[in-house]
Design a protein around this motif. Structure first.
Motif, PDB file in Angstrom:
ATOM      1  N   ILE A 183       0.844  -1.200   0.000  1.00 63.28           N
ATOM      2  CA  ILE A 183       0.000   0.000   0.000  1.00 63.28           C
ATOM      3  C   ILE A 183       0.878   1.247   0.000  1.00 63.28           C
ATOM      4  N   ASP A 199      -9.195   3.808   0.604  1.00 62.54           N
ATOM      5  CA  ASP A 199      -8.687   2.503   1.039  1.00 62.54           C
ATOM      6  C   ASP A 199      -9.262   2.104   2.393  1.00 62.54           C
ATOM      7  N   VAL A 209      -3.974   0.327   6.593  1.00 65.49           N
ATOM      8  CA  VAL A 209      -3.901   1.537   5.770  1.00 65.49           C
ATOM      9  C   VAL A 209      -3.218   2.657   6.547  1.00 65.49           C
TER      10      VAL A 209
END
Length: 643
Positions: free
Chosen positions: A37, A65, A74
């Motif tokens: 990510i 997200d 995240v």
């Protein structure tokens, strides 16, 4: 506060979800997924042709997200992004303090119990009859700033390879920060040494390593009922006395495949590390010689590289997970204890027992190296009265001053008082042989609720200056590294128990006697600038910036040991310590002068790919055992004064 800072802070503080997070930095696969990510965020931030404001585009993506992915994952990825990406650092987008972004994860246990015999100047507080010895240290283990230090260190020093911020798709440029494995061992060793000093101060004795995986663990831990994650309302299970480790099967995230952690795997990983240390090389085809870096990484999270498949088990991380889910054998519910969350893991007494065991595996390697020889000492002397300590409130000329004027005046005063024709004279009324701490109180406010507050106690030192009388006996200027350590006197012969309190660079003119002044709050281990005031203790020390003109390295200011825990608590009648100053040649060390940003010793280089700012082994000169197990036998010919 800039728009970027407000958006970033909002993502960390106000994001709500009904899906319970299962993310943990103690599972390699979770960190690898989070790094993917982060890689996506790097790519967005670098695309300045597509986005007029690429940093805002990253935050917009993170908001999306959070709606579809594990929120904690995240958030971790986003904090990694702002810590390592040069544009985010240039704009001084800062991670808010843990007490600000998740206040319910910062509050200590409401009932604070103090052991008999508190520090000098405090009145005894009698413990209640139902309190175990471990609970006397709640004030220290549950200190919000200590736990934030531990969390932030693991963000700066993630244990899995990170993509290059500017070339995120180039796998060949992935990196782990310089000396990551060695620093993992050293930073946690220093935390444990400090914890042991606290234990001795209240009569609990040295931490017992958790080395028998089948023992019934006598220490219990019950977190505060208020210890709740603000984002998903996660609570933490208590760990009752008398439980033991057991195999745990975990479900997969989002319906994916599950995984299992077993005691057998943990024992095999431990035994392989012990075998590696004993034979002096890794158990790979090339019989790779042990390095402190490879061994540290193997212990922390395993070695995920060709040829080292045997070392894939993340030994340290598995221990955290088994302790976190120790209740699974009884309840069959996967409610994690605090050991599974880096933000609160330090609260559990088991954290310190586990890390004592982890450190002992590395210590066994150091013991095989034998003592240091110190054959490259610089031509300098410290007189028999060369180490002088003075409380700041006893130095009249610095009252009301701030840096840099305070340091300038303190240096002048030190030279006038202890230098010149006073160089070999007694210290006089200004000096002290006893450093002091005391327990203070502050109000913790529940900012996201009704602004109610509760009183919490915390340790704080009486601030002081060092004055070192130093003589350069050579005919040329020399640049030195001063390394300052303390240790409980009863543990001085154990090289792993010495506590680093400072390390700094200083030039001494040729054929000169001089007095070197050093403020305690410039310590190399302390988060810089130091957090002292109530506002600083409850929030980040530096207000978030507003533009591109600030130093991009200042994100690292948030990394480092809390100043208020610089000294161990001691005891009511005084606890005997040794203070040791080791002077080495800076030309062989290359230790930079500490800026007022971050911790040089615990956080290393400011830029992601820079070298660690000390060539010597971490903890030097206490990185190897003493000859015949005796501190004085090793150092006696180098010592001019023992504190």
């Amino acid at each position: 506060m800039s728009t970027h800072q407000r958006t970033f802070t909002s993502i960390l503080t106000t994001t709500k979800t009904t899906v319970k997070s299962t993310f943990t930095v103690f599972r390699n696969e979770d960190v690898i997924e989070a790094n993917e990510i982060t890689k996506k965020y790097y790519t967005i931030a670098n695309d300045t042709t597509k986005y007029s404001d690429s940093i805002q585009a990253v935050f917009d993506q993170a908001i999306e997200d959070c709606k579809t992915q594990d929120v904690r994952m995240v958030q971790h990825a986003l904090m990694t992004f702002v810590t390592h990406h040069p544009e985010a650092r240039k704009r001084r987008i800062k991670i808010p303090s843990l007490s600000h972004r998740n206040p319910k994860l910062s509050i200590p246990a409401k009932a604070v119990y103090m052991a008999p015999g508190p520090v000098v100047g405090d009145k005894p507080i009698a413990p209640t009859e139902d309190v175990s010895g471990e609970q006397f240290l709640d004030y220290w283990r549950e200190d919000p700033n200590l736990n934030e230090h531990h969390e932030h260190w693991h963000i700066v020093y993630t244990d899995q390879p990170l993509p290059d911020p500017l070339f995120p798709d180039d796998k060949s440029k992935e990196y782990i920060k310089d000396r990551q494995g060695e620093l993992f061992i050293y930073m946690h060793r220093q935390m444990n040494a400090r914890y042991i000093a606290e234990r001795l101060g209240i009569g609990l004795g040295v931490t017992k390593p958790l080395e028998n995986y089948h023992e019934l663990i006598p220490e219990s831990y019950t977190p505060s009922k208020h210890l709740v994650d603000n984002n998903d309302q996660t609570t933490f299970s208590a760990r009752a006395s008398g439980l033991k480790l057991a195999d745990v099967a975990f479900p997969g995230r989002g319906g994916g495949p599950g995984y299992q952690i077993t005691i057998s795997e943990l024992e095999k990983a431990r035994d392989l590390i012990r075998k590696t240390v004993e034979q002096g090389h890794f158990d790979d085809e090339k019989k790779t010689p042990i390095t402190v870096e490879l061994l540290g990484r193997a212990i922390e999270s395993g070695l995920n590289q060709p040829g080292f498949e045997k070392y894939g088990t993340p030994f340290h991380n598995f221990g955290h997970m088994l302790l976190a889910f120790i209740n699974f054998q009884n309840t069959k519910e996967l409610d994690s204890g605090v050991m599974g969350d880096v933000r609160v893991a330090c609260r559990d007494p088991a954290f310190w027992r586990w890390h004592r065991h982890v450190d002992n595996l590395f210590k066994a390697y150091q013991e095989k190296l034998g003592p240091n020889h110190f054959n490259d000492c610089p031509p300098v002397k410290i007189s028999s009265d060369g180490i002088i300590l003075c409380f700041k409130d006893k130095i009249p000329c610095i009252k009301g001053l701030k840096d840099p004027q305070q340091d300038e005046e303190a240096s002048k005063w030190g030279e006038q008082t202890f230098g010149g024709h006073h160089f070999h004279k007694e210290h006089g009324q200004h000096s002290t042989d006893v450093l002091e701490t005391k327990m203070k109180q502050r109000q913790f406010t529940w900012v996201e609720d009704d602004q109610s507050s509760q009183t919490i106690e915390y340790l704080f030192p009486r601030e002081w200056y060092y004055f070192f009388r130093v003589e350069n006996t050579s005919n040329k200027n020399i640049t030195l590294t001063f390394r300052v350590f303390i240790v409980p006197a009863e543990l001085c012969n154990n090289f792993t128990e010495w506590i680093e309190v400072d390390k700094f660079k200083q030039e001494i003119p040729a054929n000169c006697r001089t007095v070197v002044a050093r403020d305690c709050d410039r310590s190399s281990v302390v988060r810089q600038p130091p957090q002292k005031t109530l506002d600083e203790l409850d929030d980040t020390a530096i207000t978030a910036g507003t533009g591109d003109q600030e130093s991009e390295e200042e994100q690292y200011c948030d990394c480092g040991w809390p100043f208020h825990l610089l000294l161990p608590r001691g005891s009511r009648n005084g606890m005997k310590f040794k203070l040791f100053v080791f002077i080495s040649d800076w030309e062989k060390d290359k230790v930079p002068r500490v800026t007022r940003c971050g911790s040089l010793s615990f956080c290393g280089a400011e830029k992601p790919k820079d070298k660690y700012p000390d060539i010597r082994p971490m903890g030097y000169p206490f990185d190897r055992p003493f000859k015949d197990g005796s501190f004085e036998k090793v150092f006696i010919k180098h010592i001019y004064r023992l504190g």
